[in-house]
Design an enzyme around this catalytic site. Structure first.
Site, PDB file in Angstrom:
ATOM      1  N   HIS A 169      -9.535   0.965  -1.177  1.00  0.00           N
ATOM      2  CA  HIS A 169      -9.477   1.644   0.124  1.00  0.00           C
ATOM      3  C   HIS A 169     -10.881   1.555   0.729  1.00  0.00           C
ATOM      4  O   HIS A 169     -11.868   1.895   0.064  1.00  0.00           O
ATOM      5  CB  HIS A 169      -9.129   3.116  -0.037  1.00  0.00           C
ATOM      6  CG  HIS A 169      -7.678   3.389  -0.303  1.00  0.00           C
ATOM      7  ND1 HIS A 169      -6.982   2.820  -1.328  1.00  0.00           N
ATOM      8  CD2 HIS A 169      -6.787   4.198   0.353  1.00  0.00           C
ATOM      9  CE1 HIS A 169      -5.722   3.261  -1.304  1.00  0.00           C
ATOM     10  NE2 HIS A 169      -5.587   4.099  -0.300  1.00  0.00           N
ATOM     11  N   ASP A 213       1.816   4.093   2.741  1.00  0.00           N
ATOM     12  CA  ASP A 213       0.774   4.910   2.105  1.00  0.00           C
ATOM     13  C   ASP A 213       1.378   6.028   1.252  1.00  0.00           C
ATOM     14  O   ASP A 213       1.515   5.885   0.038  1.00  0.00           O
ATOM     15  CB  ASP A 213      -0.185   5.467   3.174  1.00  0.00           C
ATOM     16  CG  ASP A 213      -1.598   5.701   2.646  1.00  0.00           C
ATOM     17  OD1 ASP A 213      -1.878   5.355   1.481  1.00  0.00           O
ATOM     18  OD2 ASP A 213      -2.432   6.232   3.408  1.00  0.00           O
ATOM     19  N   ASP A 214       1.703   7.168   1.870  1.00  0.00           N
ATOM     20  CA  ASP A 214       2.276   8.321   1.161  1.00  0.00           C
ATOM     21  C   ASP A 214       3.476   8.811   1.978  1.00  0.00           C
ATOM     22  O   ASP A 214       3.383   9.816   2.696  1.00  0.00           O
ATOM     23  CB  ASP A 214       1.222   9.427   1.038  1.00  0.00           C
ATOM     24  CG  ASP A 214      -0.006   8.957   0.277  1.00  0.00           C
ATOM     25  OD1 ASP A 214       0.045   8.915  -0.951  1.00  0.00           O
ATOM     26  OD2 ASP A 214      -1.001   8.577   0.935  1.00  0.00           O
ATOM     27  N   HIS A 247       1.303   4.762  -2.465  1.00  0.00           N
ATOM     28  CA  HIS A 247       0.917   5.571  -3.628  1.00  0.00           C
ATOM     29  C   HIS A 247       2.193   6.194  -4.161  1.00  0.00           C
ATOM     30  O   HIS A 247       2.829   6.985  -3.447  1.00  0.00           O
ATOM     31  CB  HIS A 247      -0.079   6.655  -3.231  1.00  0.00           C
ATOM     32  CG  HIS A 247      -1.338   6.096  -2.629  1.00  0.00           C
ATOM     33  ND1 HIS A 247      -2.484   5.890  -3.359  1.00  0.00           N
ATOM     34  CD2 HIS A 247      -1.614   5.670  -1.372  1.00  0.00           C
ATOM     35  CE1 HIS A 247      -3.415   5.375  -2.567  1.00  0.00           C
ATOM     36  NE2 HIS A 247      -2.915   5.226  -1.348  1.00  0.00           N
ATOM     37  N   GLU A 261     -11.139   3.574   6.055  1.00  0.00           N
ATOM     38  CA  GLU A 261     -10.075   4.486   6.524  1.00  0.00           C
ATOM     39  C   GLU A 261     -10.790   5.594   7.303  1.00  0.00           C
ATOM     40  O   GLU A 261     -10.680   5.680   8.517  1.00  0.00           O
ATOM     41  CB  GLU A 261      -9.285   5.061   5.336  1.00  0.00           C
ATOM     42  CG  GLU A 261      -8.200   6.055   5.748  1.00  0.00           C
ATOM     43  CD  GLU A 261      -7.503   6.727   4.548  1.00  0.00           C
ATOM     44  OE1 GLU A 261      -8.047   6.688   3.422  1.00  0.00           O
ATOM     45  OE2 GLU A 261      -6.421   7.323   4.749  1.00  0.00           O
ATOM     46  N   HIS A 296       0.867  -1.196   0.000  1.00  0.00           N
ATOM     47  CA  HIS A 296       0.000   0.000   0.000  1.00  0.00           C
ATOM     48  C   HIS A 296       0.890   1.228   0.000  1.00  0.00           C
ATOM     49  O   HIS A 296       1.254   1.756   1.053  1.00  0.00           O
ATOM     50  CB  HIS A 296      -0.940  -0.040   1.206  1.00  0.00           C
ATOM     51  CG  HIS A 296      -1.930   1.081   1.256  1.00  0.00           C
ATOM     52  ND1 HIS A 296      -3.050   1.064   2.070  1.00  0.00           N
ATOM     53  CD2 HIS A 296      -1.998   2.261   0.589  1.00  0.00           C
ATOM     54  CE1 HIS A 296      -3.737   2.178   1.904  1.00  0.00           C
ATOM     55  NE2 HIS A 296      -3.106   2.937   1.014  1.00  0.00           N
TER      56      HIS A 296
HETATM   57  N1  HPA Z   1      -6.532   7.450   1.127  1.00  0.00           N
HETATM   58  C1  HPA Z   1      -7.250   7.668   0.034  1.00  0.00           C
HETATM   59  N2  HPA Z   1      -6.715   8.083  -1.092  1.00  0.00           N
HETATM   60  C2  HPA Z   1      -5.394   8.274  -1.146  1.00  0.00           C
HETATM   61  C3  HPA Z   1      -4.615   8.071  -0.045  1.00  0.00           C
HETATM   62  C4  HPA Z   1      -5.212   7.625   1.162  1.00  0.00           C
HETATM   63  O1  HPA Z   1      -4.575   7.420   2.210  1.00  0.00           O
HETATM   64  N3  HPA Z   1      -3.356   8.357  -0.427  1.00  0.00           N
HETATM   65  C5  HPA Z   1      -3.386   8.715  -1.719  1.00  0.00           C
HETATM   66  N4  HPA Z   1      -4.639   8.674  -2.168  1.00  0.00           N
HETATM   67 ZN    ZN Z   2      -3.740   4.777   0.455  1.00  0.00          ZN
END
Ligand code: HPA
Ligand code: ZN
Length: 335
Positions: A202, A283-284, A24, A205, A22
């Site tokens: 996703h 994630d990012d 991006h 969250e 996971h």
């Molecule tokens: N959630 C949803 N969309 C996203 C995320 C995330 O954490 N990171 C990049 N796009």
């Molecule tokens: Zn994500």
């Protein structure tokens, strides 16, 4: 009496063979590369310095992050930019012992700015091929649909991607979750399944546990990204434990986006100990203050993650991947 497993040190985490599922790729854009690409293309950003950028990374929720994430992605223009972005992350994989990675990208973020899908995919895959040749880096792409946009646009994106089908492993669903339920994308996920793509989404969250159920039933996904809100539905937790549907959990992301006030509240190790196939991911990483090892180490520091738990998380990361069984076994045998 058996001695308890010690808390996993940073050294232990680093040497552990891992997969990341996971991530991006646009979220791995470091401030340095953002500024240099903005300058290369004469793009006017609302930031002048690295400090300006870092100071802006204070988020209240998912949307406040997404606004900056899409703004940052606007500096990616030509094939070399996409190559450089991918190359930097794959070098990080090498440093952190991430032997396999399944990376998400958002084609609509680029095609909606007039960038050809071919430019995006050629840049990414050229870097992936070079890393494979260089140090046998194993990697694959997950093409995500932006859920704040209509399903028709996701369907068009899927059609555009068909010529690159052999370079895309799976489809996913990301962007603003609240108010954009999985059911909105039933047709495009059905078509993707018919075309042979694996599927992830996703869910849970910021959205409710019901979105996790919906993603499993309506989109027929094989993995849930985040999924932490399952804790609100004890029956769902039991089902996830028995079906072993993987959750790709991102601890630092959840704290930075205020899903939890503090890492001490994070349920990832409780879910692990209850037998769910949870994995740890970044994630990012550029926006949330850490790559994969930083995420593991935060669990060591705040939750006392033991070596045994860290190994189980690493094992889960390979088990939860879309690798062929034989390749999974090869990686698992290293643990
Ligand atoms: N959630 C949803 N969309 C996203 C995320 C995330 O954490 N990171 C990049 N796009
Ligand atoms: Zn994500």
């Amino acid at each position: 009496m058996k001695t308890p497993s010690p808390v996993a040190s940073a050294k232990f985490v680093l040497q552990l063979p891992k997969a990341e599922l996971h991530l991006h790729i646009e979220g791995s854009l470091e401030p340095e590369l953002m500024l240099s690409l903005a300058s290369k293309h004469g793009i006017d950003l609302p930031y002048r310095t690295l400090e300006d950028i870092r100071a802006a990374y204070q988020f209240d929720d998912l949307q406040s992050f997404l606004d900056l994430y899409y703004l940052g992605a606007g500096v990616l223009m030509d094939e070399q930019d996409f190559y450089d972005l991918m190359w930097c992350y794959l070098c990080r994989c090498r440093e952190e012992n991430i032997l396999h990675t399944e990376m998400m990208f958002d084609p609509q973020t680029h095609t909606d700015r007039g960038i050809a899908l071919e430019t995006v995919i050629n840049g990414f895959t050229r870097a992936m091929d070079d890393a494979k040749t260089g140090w046998q880096q194993s990697s694959a792409l997950i093409m995500c649909f932006l859920r704040h946009l209509p399903e028709e646009e996701a369907l068009r994106t899927l059609e555009q991607a068909m010529p690159y089908k052999d370079r895309i492993l799976a489809v996913g669903l990301d962007s603003s979750e609240a108010g954009n339920p999985p059911g909105k994308f039933q047709r495009v996920f059905k078509r993707a399944a018919e075309a042979g793509f694996f599927r992830v989404a996703h869910a849970g969250e910021e959205g409710p546990a019901q979105y996790i159920r919906d993603a499993l039933i309506l989109l027929d996904v094989q993995r849930i990204d985040h999924g932490v809100r399952c804790v609100d539905d004890p029956t769902l937790v039991d089902e996830l434990a028995s079906t072993k549907v993987p959750l790709t959990i991102c601890p630092l992301s959840n704290v930075r986006l205020c899903v939890y006030d503090h890492m001490k509240q994070h349920p990832v190790l409780d879910l692990l100990d209850r037998g769910l196939r949870v994995t740890v991911n970044s994630d990012d990483p550029s926006y949330f203050g850490g790559y994969l090892c930083d995420n593991f180490n935060a669990l060591g520091t705040s939750l006392g993650m033991t070596e045994q738990q860290a190994v189980q998380l690493a094992r889960n990361s390979f088990e939860a991947s879309f690798l062929a069984q034989e390749t999974k076994q090869k990686f698992l045998s290293l643990l």
